[in-house]
Design a protein around this motif. Structure first.
Motif, PDB file in Angstrom:
ATOM      1  N   PHE A  48      -4.922   6.716   6.239  1.00 27.94           N
ATOM      2  CA  PHE A  48      -5.876   6.886   5.129  1.00 27.94           C
ATOM      3  C   PHE A  48      -5.679   5.827   4.046  1.00 27.94           C
ATOM      4  CE2 PHE A  48      -5.478  11.499   6.482  1.00 27.94           C
ATOM      5  CZ  PHE A  48      -6.586  11.443   7.296  1.00 27.94           C
ATOM      6  N   ALA A  49      -5.574   4.598   4.461  1.00 26.74           N
ATOM      7  CA  ALA A  49      -5.273   3.568   3.471  1.00 26.74           C
ATOM      8  C   ALA A  49      -6.134   2.327   3.667  1.00 26.74           C
ATOM      9  CB  ALA A  49      -3.799   3.198   3.556  1.00 26.74           C
ATOM     10  N   ARG A  50      -7.037   2.377   4.591  1.00 22.66           N
ATOM     11  CA  ARG A  50      -7.962   1.277   4.870  1.00 22.66           C
ATOM     12  C   ARG A  50      -7.242  -0.004   5.296  1.00 22.66           C
ATOM     13  NH1 ARG A  50     -13.046   2.196   0.923  1.00 22.66           N
ATOM     14  NH2 ARG A  50     -13.998   1.014   2.602  1.00 22.66           N
ATOM     15  N   TRP A 100       2.867  14.565  -7.000  1.00 21.33           N
ATOM     16  CA  TRP A 100       3.766  13.451  -7.314  1.00 21.33           C
ATOM     17  C   TRP A 100       5.058  13.524  -6.495  1.00 21.33           C
ATOM     18  CZ3 TRP A 100       2.000   9.325  -9.594  1.00 21.33           C
ATOM     19  CH2 TRP A 100       0.910   9.434 -10.478  1.00 21.33           C
ATOM     20  N   GLY A 101       4.885  13.770  -5.205  1.00 16.31           N
ATOM     21  CA  GLY A 101       6.037  13.911  -4.322  1.00 16.31           C
ATOM     22  C   GLY A 101       6.944  12.699  -4.328  1.00 16.31           C
ATOM     23  N   THR A 102       8.225  12.934  -4.205  1.00 17.35           N
ATOM     24  CA  THR A 102       9.307  11.945  -4.145  1.00 17.35           C
ATOM     25  C   THR A 102       9.503  11.212  -5.473  1.00 17.35           C
ATOM     26  OG1 THR A 102       8.263   9.860  -3.415  1.00 17.35           O
ATOM     27  CG2 THR A 102       8.673  11.511  -1.706  1.00 17.35           C
ATOM     28  N   ALA A 140       6.794  12.707   4.348  1.00 19.40           N
ATOM     29  CA  ALA A 140       7.892  12.583   3.387  1.00 19.40           C
ATOM     30  C   ALA A 140       7.725  13.484   2.167  1.00 19.40           C
ATOM     31  CB  ALA A 140       8.016  11.126   2.940  1.00 19.40           C
ATOM     32  N   VAL A 141       6.496  13.681   1.724  1.00 22.54           N
ATOM     33  CA  VAL A 141       6.297  14.516   0.535  1.00 22.54           C
ATOM     34  C   VAL A 141       6.681  15.971   0.823  1.00 22.54           C
ATOM     35  CG1 VAL A 141       4.557  15.406  -1.072  1.00 22.54           C
ATOM     36  CG2 VAL A 141       4.690  12.945  -0.602  1.00 22.54           C
ATOM     37  N   PRO A 142       6.201  16.560   1.935  1.00 19.15           N
ATOM     38  CA  PRO A 142       6.706  17.896   2.274  1.00 19.15           C
ATOM     39  C   PRO A 142       8.237  17.908   2.406  1.00 19.15           C
ATOM     40  CG  PRO A 142       4.792  17.377   3.619  1.00 19.15           C
ATOM     41  CD  PRO A 142       5.131  16.130   2.852  1.00 19.15           C
ATOM     42  N   LYS A 167       0.835  -1.201   0.000  1.00 21.89           N
ATOM     43  CA  LYS A 167       0.000   0.000   0.000  1.00 21.89           C
ATOM     44  C   LYS A 167       0.870   1.251   0.000  1.00 21.89           C
ATOM     45  CE  LYS A 167      -3.693  -0.446   2.718  1.00 21.89           C
ATOM     46  NZ  LYS A 167      -4.795  -0.916   1.850  1.00 21.89           N
ATOM     47  N   GLY A 168       0.383   2.314  -0.626  1.00 20.23           N
ATOM     48  CA  GLY A 168       1.164   3.545  -0.682  1.00 20.23           C
ATOM     49  C   GLY A 168       1.346   4.153   0.704  1.00 20.23           C
ATOM     50  N   GLY A 169       2.493   4.785   0.920  1.00 19.75           N
ATOM     51  CA  GLY A 169       2.743   5.465   2.195  1.00 19.75           C
ATOM     52  C   GLY A 169       2.727   4.492   3.344  1.00 19.75           C
ATOM     53  N   ASP A 170       1.945   4.807   4.369  1.00 18.14           N
ATOM     54  CA  ASP A 170       1.792   3.919   5.519  1.00 18.14           C
ATOM     55  C   ASP A 170       0.447   3.212   5.408  1.00 18.14           C
ATOM     56  OD1 ASP A 170       2.724   3.334   8.508  1.00 18.14           O
ATOM     57  OD2 ASP A 170       0.533   3.604   8.462  1.00 18.14           O
ATOM     58  N   PRO A 171       0.419   1.897   5.733  1.00 16.90           N
ATOM     59  CA  PRO A 171      -0.828   1.153   5.526  1.00 16.90           C
ATOM     60  C   PRO A 171      -1.974   1.587   6.451  1.00 16.90           C
ATOM     61  CG  PRO A 171       0.859  -0.250   6.524  1.00 16.90           C
ATOM     62  CD  PRO A 171       1.524   1.028   6.158  1.00 16.90           C
TER      63      PRO A 171
HETATM   64  N1  SAH Z   1      -1.373   5.742   3.052  1.00 23.70           N
HETATM   65  C1  SAH Z   1      -0.908   6.876   2.288  1.00 23.70           C
HETATM   66  C2  SAH Z   1      -2.004   7.869   2.045  1.00 23.70           C
HETATM   67  C3  SAH Z   1      -3.097   7.353   1.164  1.00 23.70           C
HETATM   68  S1  SAH Z   1      -4.272   8.570   0.771  1.00 23.70           S
HETATM   69  C4  SAH Z   1       0.244   7.521   3.027  1.00 23.70           C
HETATM   70  O1  SAH Z   1       0.508   7.221   4.185  1.00 23.70           O
HETATM   71  O2  SAH Z   1       0.952   8.300   2.403  1.00 23.70           O
HETATM   72  C5  SAH Z   1      -3.688   9.098  -0.792  1.00 23.70           C
HETATM   73  C6  SAH Z   1      -3.206  10.524  -0.696  1.00 23.70           C
HETATM   74  O3  SAH Z   1      -1.871  10.548  -0.234  1.00 23.70           O
HETATM   75  C7  SAH Z   1      -3.175  11.247  -1.991  1.00 23.70           C
HETATM   76  O4  SAH Z   1      -4.435  11.762  -2.344  1.00 23.70           O
HETATM   77  C8  SAH Z   1      -2.196  12.350  -1.698  1.00 23.70           C
HETATM   78  O5  SAH Z   1      -2.788  13.365  -0.934  1.00 23.70           O
HETATM   79  C9  SAH Z   1      -1.201  11.629  -0.826  1.00 23.70           C
HETATM   80  N2  SAH Z   1      -0.104  11.107  -1.623  1.00 23.70           N
HETATM   81  C10 SAH Z   1       0.223   9.823  -1.825  1.00 23.70           C
HETATM   82  N3  SAH Z   1       1.320   9.722  -2.606  1.00 23.70           N
HETATM   83  C11 SAH Z   1       1.679  10.977  -2.893  1.00 23.70           C
HETATM   84  C12 SAH Z   1       2.726  11.547  -3.644  1.00 23.70           C
HETATM   85  N4  SAH Z   1       3.630  10.785  -4.267  1.00 23.70           N
HETATM   86  N5  SAH Z   1       2.800  12.895  -3.730  1.00 23.70           N
HETATM   87  C13 SAH Z   1       1.914  13.669  -3.120  1.00 23.70           C
HETATM   88  N6  SAH Z   1       0.904  13.193  -2.394  1.00 23.70           N
HETATM   89  C14 SAH Z   1       0.784  11.867  -2.272  1.00 23.70           C
END
Ligand code: SAH
Length: 487
Positions: free
Chosen positions: A92-94, A198-200, A120-122, A85-89
């Motif tokens: 906001f990732a269910r 499209w951070g990172t 991380a994106v900021p 899953k993107g970011g942290d599971p």
């Molecule tokens: N679980 C994820 C968040 C999922 S919600 C986490 O912890 O990061 C999806 C949202 O995350 C997107 O709408 C956006 O706001 C943010 N996001 C995810 N990837 C991103 C990226 N590469 N650049 C900017 N925002 C991102």
């Protein structure tokens, strides 16, 4: 077996955790989302099943219930399941719902936290989410207030009253509403605000504004919105990297293509791997095997590529047979391949071309004339070196160690090449094969060549060469690209 809920991080594949890489390496099946970085999927074994449960905008979508059921079924079947899953599971990732479904079904699971885009994106945009004194908290909120999607409603008044940094995920589409709500709740309209798209990733873009003007920048998803004093900080580093955002095609053979791609990525480029050569065993493998067996009978072995090194050593039964043999390498890449096998090259010419190697070797002729030399190399190659050595009286054995062939054309090439800006050629064969495979018109605008021989091959095929490396090595090529784009 276990179901792993793994956070993949925000996009840059290097931001996966060590534990994440470890469980991927042992996966029987990987279940991933649409935004997943494909290079992370490569960390799973080649025969692992890969299932996309992506929610294509407007396209088919796998419901959360179906994803939960799939995880339960695969876990129950005894597979090692990685749910990527993107970011942290759990942000906001269910992931919470998936874990609950697994717990209810009595299936063992493990949560592998990921680096959340909220932080991380900021960071990749040069924005720290907290700053001593000025920003003492950060609140991460969803901008996606659709109760049907399981998001509760945000108390914007309370968020505003907190006075710290506000990070909004999933807020691009509703940016104007969100900013208006915060202003209505009492936040100053001139509060700094930024949206990072499209951070990172290589195409990261940071839009800077204020709370009252952010929506005018028209942020597009995926974007992370940062509101607060910190959003004025401009500690940009990622977007300042020398090759940032450049889409660069790599035509080397695997696995070298991946190594070059990684170096480019580290400098901010997006590397597009379209290898136009591949290596195969030579037509007469017995000769190579025999040469490896009898290597001790030569005075010199001359290597002209890392692949030549790899192939000869594959058949070298006893490293001691090289004991009395002197070893030359055409350049540092080849010398490094030798060093990997604990052999220090006796000679590397100052310029990494056959002519220079020949000149350097001419000084090595002993008083009683020259000795026996083995050159394990590509089946087809230039004869400058063997001819020159023979003319000097050396007894030369050229032994084909491998054959370079054109791999099958990549069906996705046209799409990948469409907005590529630069192409790198690292040998004449990469040029010729590429043009044969995809046509000269498909070659991106900026052609970068590793050296004069490759440049000539490119010009012969009607290409204009904008960049030629001064040092004919991979680092030399990368330096030339950097110089070109920072001038
Ligand atoms: N679980 C994820 C968040 C999922 S919600 C986490 O912890 O990061 C999806 C949202 O995350 C997107 O709408 C956006 O706001 C943010 N996001 C995810 N990837 C991103 C990226 N590469 N650049 C900017 N925002 C991102």
């Amino acid at each position: 077996m276990t179901v792993y809920l793994v956070g993949a991080g925000p996009g840059d594949p290097a931001l996966l955790t060590l534990r994440g890489a470890e469980v991927l390496a042992g996966a029987d099946v990987v279940i991933y989302d649409r935004l997943s970085v494909t290079s992370l999927l490569d960390l799973a074994p080649p025969d692992a099943e890969r299932i996309s449960v992506g929610k294509q905008p407007g396209g088919p979508r796998t419901s959360q219930e179906d994803i939960n059921a799939l995880l339960v079924a695969r876990g129950r079947a005894g597979q090692q399941v990685v749910r990527l899953k993107g970011g942290d599971p759990f942000v906001f990732a269910r992931g919470g719902e998936e874990a609950a479904a697994l717990a209810a079904a009595g299936i063992a699971f493990e949560v592998v936290p990921g680096i959340t885009s909220a932080v991380a994106v900021p960071a990749y945009a040069g924005i720290p989410v907290t700053m001593r004194y000025s920003s003492t908290s950060f609140t991460v909120v969803t901008g996606h207030e659709d109760p049907a999607k399981g998001e509760g409603s945000v108390n914007w008044e309370a968020v505003s009253a907190l006075g710290g940094t506000v990070v909004v995920l999933m807020g691009a589409a509703r940016c104007r509403t969100i900013c208006d709500r915060l202003i209505a709740a009492g936040m100053a309209p001139d509060t700094p605000a930024a949206a990072v798209q499209w951070g990172t990733r290589p195409h990261q873009r940071t839009l800077r504004a204020t709370l009252s003007t952010l929506a005018d920048t028209d942020p597009q998803p995926p974007a992370t919105i940062v509101i607060g004093e910190v959003a004025a900080a401009d500690l940009a580093w990622f977007e300042n990297r020398p090759l940032f955002g450049r889409r660069i095609v790599v035509t080397r053979a695997q696995p070298q293509a991946a190594a070059l791609a990684a170096e480019l990525l580290r400098r901010g480029a997006e590397a597009i791997e379209l290898p136009s050569i591949a290596f195969e065993p030579p037509g007469d493998l017995d000769r190579l095997v025999r040469a490896a067996d009898e290597v001790g009978r030569y005075d010199w072995v001359i290597f002209t590529s890392p692949t030549g090194v790899a192939r000869l050593f594959e058949h070298l039964r006893d490293a001691r047979s090289l004991g009395g043999v002197r070893v030359a390498a055409i350049g540092p890449g080849t010398a490094a391949a030798l060093a990997d096998r604990n052999v220090v090259a006796d000679l590397i010419p100052e310029q990494y071309v056959a002519e220079a190697l020949l000149e350097a070797l001419s000084g090595e002729v002993g008083p009683d004339g020259a000795g026996r030399v083995l050159i394990p190399r590509a089946e087809t190659a230039r004869d400058v070196l063997p001819d020159g050595l023979a003319a000097m009286g050396w007894d030369v054995d050229v032994v084909p160690a491998y054959r370079t062939v054109a791999p099958g054309a990549d069906p996705a090439a046209a799409a990948l090449l469409a907005d590529a800006e630069v192409i790198t050629f690292t040998s004449s064969s990469t040029v010729n094969n590429f043009v044969d495979m995809y046509g000269a018109d498909a070659v991106p605008e900026v052609v970068a060549s590793i050296g004069p021989i490759t440049t000539t091959a490119a010009r012969d095929r009607g290409l204009e060469v904008a960049i030629e490396a001064t040092e004919h090595t991979m680092p030399g090529l990368i330096a030339a690209l950097e110089a070109f784009f920072t001038r």
